[in-house]
Design a protein around this motif. Structure first.
Motif, PDB file in Angstrom:
ATOM      1  N   VAL A 306       0.909  -1.272   0.030  1.00 16.48           N
ATOM      2  CA  VAL A 306       0.062  -0.194   0.064  1.00 16.48           C
ATOM      3  C   VAL A 306       0.893   1.461  -0.033  1.00 16.48           C
ATOM      4  N   GLN A 307       1.949   1.343   0.975  1.00 16.95           N
ATOM      5  CA  GLN A 307       2.843   2.726   1.048  1.00 16.95           C
ATOM      6  C   GLN A 307       3.107   2.916  -0.335  1.00 16.95           C
ATOM      7  N   GLN A 308       3.933   1.820  -0.928  1.00 13.91           N
ATOM      8  CA  GLN A 308       4.740   2.333  -2.154  1.00 13.91           C
ATOM      9  C   GLN A 308       3.733   2.426  -3.118  1.00 13.91           C
ATOM     10  N   VAL A 309       2.628   1.678  -3.378  1.00 14.97           N
ATOM     11  CA  VAL A 309       1.582   2.198  -4.511  1.00 14.97           C
ATOM     12  C   VAL A 309       1.253   3.732  -4.150  1.00 14.97           C
ATOM     13  N   ALA A 310       0.846   4.066  -2.958  1.00 12.00           N
ATOM     14  CA  ALA A 310       0.416   5.217  -2.584  1.00 12.00           C
ATOM     15  C   ALA A 310       1.089   6.235  -2.961  1.00 12.00           C
ATOM     16  N   ALA A 312       3.598   6.269  -5.164  1.00  8.61           N
ATOM     17  CA  ALA A 312       3.893   6.109  -6.638  1.00  8.61           C
ATOM     18  C   ALA A 312       2.539   6.918  -7.387  1.00  8.61           C
ATOM     19  N   SER A 313       1.119   6.890  -6.716  1.00  5.43           N
ATOM     20  CA  SER A 313       0.334   7.446  -7.566  1.00  5.43           C
ATOM     21  C   SER A 313      -0.181   8.707  -6.800  1.00  5.43           C
ATOM     22  N   ALA A 314       0.459   9.541  -5.979  1.00  4.53           N
ATOM     23  CA  ALA A 314       0.077  10.441  -5.187  1.00  4.53           C
ATOM     24  C   ALA A 314       0.198  12.057  -6.341  1.00  4.53           C
ATOM     25  N   GLY A 315       0.960  11.916  -7.369  1.00  5.25           N
ATOM     26  CA  GLY A 315       1.067  13.084  -8.132  1.00  5.25           C
ATOM     27  C   GLY A 315       1.645  14.338  -7.420  1.00  5.25           C
ATOM     28  N   SER A 316       1.316  15.308  -7.472  1.00 10.84           N
ATOM     29  CA  SER A 316       1.418  16.602  -6.845  1.00 10.84           C
ATOM     30  C   SER A 316       1.432  16.629  -5.367  1.00 10.84           C
ATOM     31  N   CYS A 317       0.669  15.661  -4.881  1.00 14.17           N
ATOM     32  CA  CYS A 317       0.346  15.727  -3.245  1.00 14.17           C
ATOM     33  C   CYS A 317       1.286  14.976  -2.557  1.00 14.17           C
ATOM     34  N   SER A 318       1.396  15.155  -1.383  1.00  9.88           N
ATOM     35  CA  SER A 318       2.208  14.242  -0.402  1.00  9.88           C
ATOM     36  C   SER A 318       1.271  13.242   0.056  1.00  9.88           C
ATOM     37  N   VAL A 319       1.782  12.110   0.642  1.00 10.01           N
ATOM     38  CA  VAL A 319       0.839  11.045   1.133  1.00 10.01           C
ATOM     39  C   VAL A 319       1.591  10.545   2.441  1.00 10.01           C
ATOM     40  N   ASP A 320       0.683  10.221   3.373  1.00 11.50           N
ATOM     41  CA  ASP A 320       1.093   9.320   4.556  1.00 11.50           C
ATOM     42  C   ASP A 320       0.372   8.163   4.713  1.00 11.50           C
ATOM     43  N   VAL A 321       1.011   7.016   5.091  1.00 14.98           N
ATOM     44  CA  VAL A 321       0.332   5.981   5.117  1.00 14.98           C
ATOM     45  C   VAL A 321       0.495   5.183   6.657  1.00 14.98           C
ATOM     46  N   MET A 322      -0.414   5.100   7.251  1.00 17.65           N
ATOM     47  CA  MET A 322      -0.240   4.441   8.683  1.00 17.65           C
ATOM     48  C   MET A 322      -1.076   3.172   8.915  1.00 17.65           C
ATOM     49  N   GLU A 323      -0.558   1.997   9.323  1.00 17.99           N
ATOM     50  CA  GLU A 323      -1.137   0.876   9.482  1.00 17.99           C
ATOM     51  C   GLU A 323      -1.645   0.995  10.886  1.00 17.99           C
ATOM     52  N   MET A 324      -3.177   1.007  11.083  1.00 17.11           N
ATOM     53  CA  MET A 324      -3.890   1.318  12.224  1.00 17.11           C
ATOM     54  C   MET A 324      -3.780  -0.166  13.119  1.00 17.11           C
ATOM     55  N   SER A 325      -3.886  -1.085  12.378  1.00 16.34           N
ATOM     56  CA  SER A 325      -4.250  -2.434  13.105  1.00 16.34           C
ATOM     57  C   SER A 325      -3.682  -3.422  12.050  1.00 16.34           C
ATOM     58  N   TYR A 326      -3.297  -4.763  12.661  1.00 12.88           N
ATOM     59  CA  TYR A 326      -2.948  -5.845  11.900  1.00 12.88           C
ATOM     60  C   TYR A 326      -3.169  -7.182  12.694  1.00 12.88           C
ATOM     61  N   ARG A 327      -4.090  -7.993  12.227  1.00 17.04           N
ATOM     62  CA  ARG A 327      -4.278  -9.194  12.807  1.00 17.04           C
ATOM     63  C   ARG A 327      -4.101 -10.554  12.096  1.00 17.04           C
ATOM     64  N   PRO A 328      -3.145 -11.313  12.308  1.00 20.60           N
ATOM     65  CA  PRO A 328      -2.850 -12.413  11.376  1.00 20.60           C
ATOM     66  C   PRO A 328      -3.974 -13.344  11.475  1.00 20.60           C
TER      67      PRO A 328
END
Ligand SMILES: [Zn+2]
Length: 412
Positions: A306-310, A312-328
């Protein structure tokens, strides 16, 4: 006589319809969000029901309700069964309520036949299972199982800025159980009956799902930041439109989520545009991704992408990716699953083994005691929807399998 013979389809259905009155919506669903006044109504109904029948009723620090029928040896850990009474804002009448009502029906049936069990049986309703008013989901069962501390969840706020602690205090007052606190002890095991919330049982025409475990899930928050500007004067070439970038990011993520066998579940269910004015170029967008998969390797790698794709696709904007929860993903221990399978077989009811697509309180309980779940079919697999529906017959079959399982485990 077996306990299943005393399970009453009409009594159970009446109970379900009574509970559905609390927070009823004009479209036939319920809006009974955690710790709301509508949810308190359903809680009070459950408590009154238990008191009328002389069952013990207790609560704990997070407001879970426990209705207890004593066993012949009350020093033994109880068999715990139940689910939750809170709902989504446009929820259905059966998500959660079914497991609570079916468990209450078991206590009524045991009394009717005068059956004694060796262990006590406790019916539970967990606080804030849904996670829509207060995030994360399964807070009541999580605190009970020690996954979160009570102190850590009290400051959580709902979207209106109301603290969980304050909403809880109001609910506690309304339940009027102050003096009746459940002693902190681990249950012998936990069994939860629930509507499937998916279409598989209905499609296969099979009345019972035996849940063997859970798919994993994660929530990822993406914040896209651009620049606000006048919608009438800012030319395209100088815009930093956070909404347009967010749309590009989501389209790219949709491609990532496209698996051939349709196993990965990818949802963007929350999407907020700021400042939300028709004549201002959006300067900020926040959205939340919910992703699920039964294979941990796949889930982890998709979440990492998700981080990498976001970016690469953000164009002129900046993007911040945060994992809120992860349950295996996780599997239940065999003890309860085997008992459910054997109960279904003894009653001549066919079953399907399945992993749960949704999260449930059982995920938390699985951390402290043997746990299992029983699914019943729901109409077209619809849930988190006001049109959610089950048949009285399906509800009774599920309750019979649950009842037999509970009694077998309570006699061990
Ligand atoms: Zn539920």
């Amino acid at each position: 006589m077996g306990i299943e013979t005393a399970i009453s389809e009409s009594r159970l259905w009446t109970l379900l319809m009574e509970l559905a009155r609390y927070g009823a919506t004009p479209n036939g669903g319920v809006n009974r969000q955690a710790l709301s006044s509508a949810e308190l109504g359903a809680r009070r109904y459950m408590i009154a029901w238990a008191k009328e029948r002389n069952f013990g009723v207790t609560t704990d620090g997070i407001g879970n309700i426990f209705v207890r029928r004593n066993g012949t040896d009350n020093s033994l850990a109880p068999v715990l069964t139940g689910s939750h009474l809170d709902s989504q804002p446009t929820g259905g009448k059966f998500d959660g309520s079914y497991g609570v009502a079916a468990s209450m029906e078991i206590l009524a049936a045991l009394d009717e036949l005068g059956i004694s069990t060796r262990r006590p049986i406790e019916v539970v309703s967990w606080t804030n299972e849904e996670g829509c008013r207060f995030f994360p989901a399964c807070i009541g069962s999580g605190v009970f199982a020690g996954a979160f501390s009570l102190d850590s969840v009290l400051p959580l706020m709902d979207p209106d800025g109301i603290k969980l602690g304050d909403a809880l205090a109001a609910t506690m007052k309304g339940m009027d159980l102050d003096a009746a606190v459940r002693p902190a002890s681990k249950p012998h095991c936990y069994i939860e009956a629930h509507i499937e919330q998916g279409p598989l049982l209905e499609l296969a025409n099979i009345p019972i799902g035996v849940v063997t475990g859970f798919q994993g899930g994660c929530r990822i928050k993406v914040e896209v930041t651009g620049q606000e500007g006048h919608s009438g004067t800012t030319p395209r070439r100088t815009r930093k439109d956070a909404l347009f970038s967010a749309v590009e990011i989501i389209s790219a993520l949709k491609q990532v989520a496209q698996d051939q066998d349709d196993i990965l579940r990818f949802t963007v269910g929350r999407f907020e545009v700021f400042p939300g004015s028709p004549n201002t170029v959006p300067g900020r967008v926040v959205f939340v991704i919910d992703m699920r998969h039964p294979d941990n390797t796949v889930l982890r790698s998709k979440a990492d992408e998700v981080q990498q794709v976001a970016m690469a696709s953000a164009g002129s904007c900046s993007v911040d990716v945060m994992e809120m929860s992860y349950r295996p993903p996780s599997g239940f221990q065999p003890a309860v699953i085997d008992a459910i399978r054997q109960s279904a077989a003894a009653l001549g009811v066919t079953h399907l083994e399945m992993t749960s697509g949704a999260g449930h309180d059982a995920v938390q309980l699985d951390k402290i005691c043997p746990t299992g779940m029983i699914f019943i079919p729901c109409w077209r697999g619809l849930s988190h929807n006001e049109a959610e529906s089950i048949t009285p017959e399906a509800s009774a079959i599920g309750a019979r399998v649950l009842a037999r399982t509970v009694v077998v485990l309570a006699d061990r």
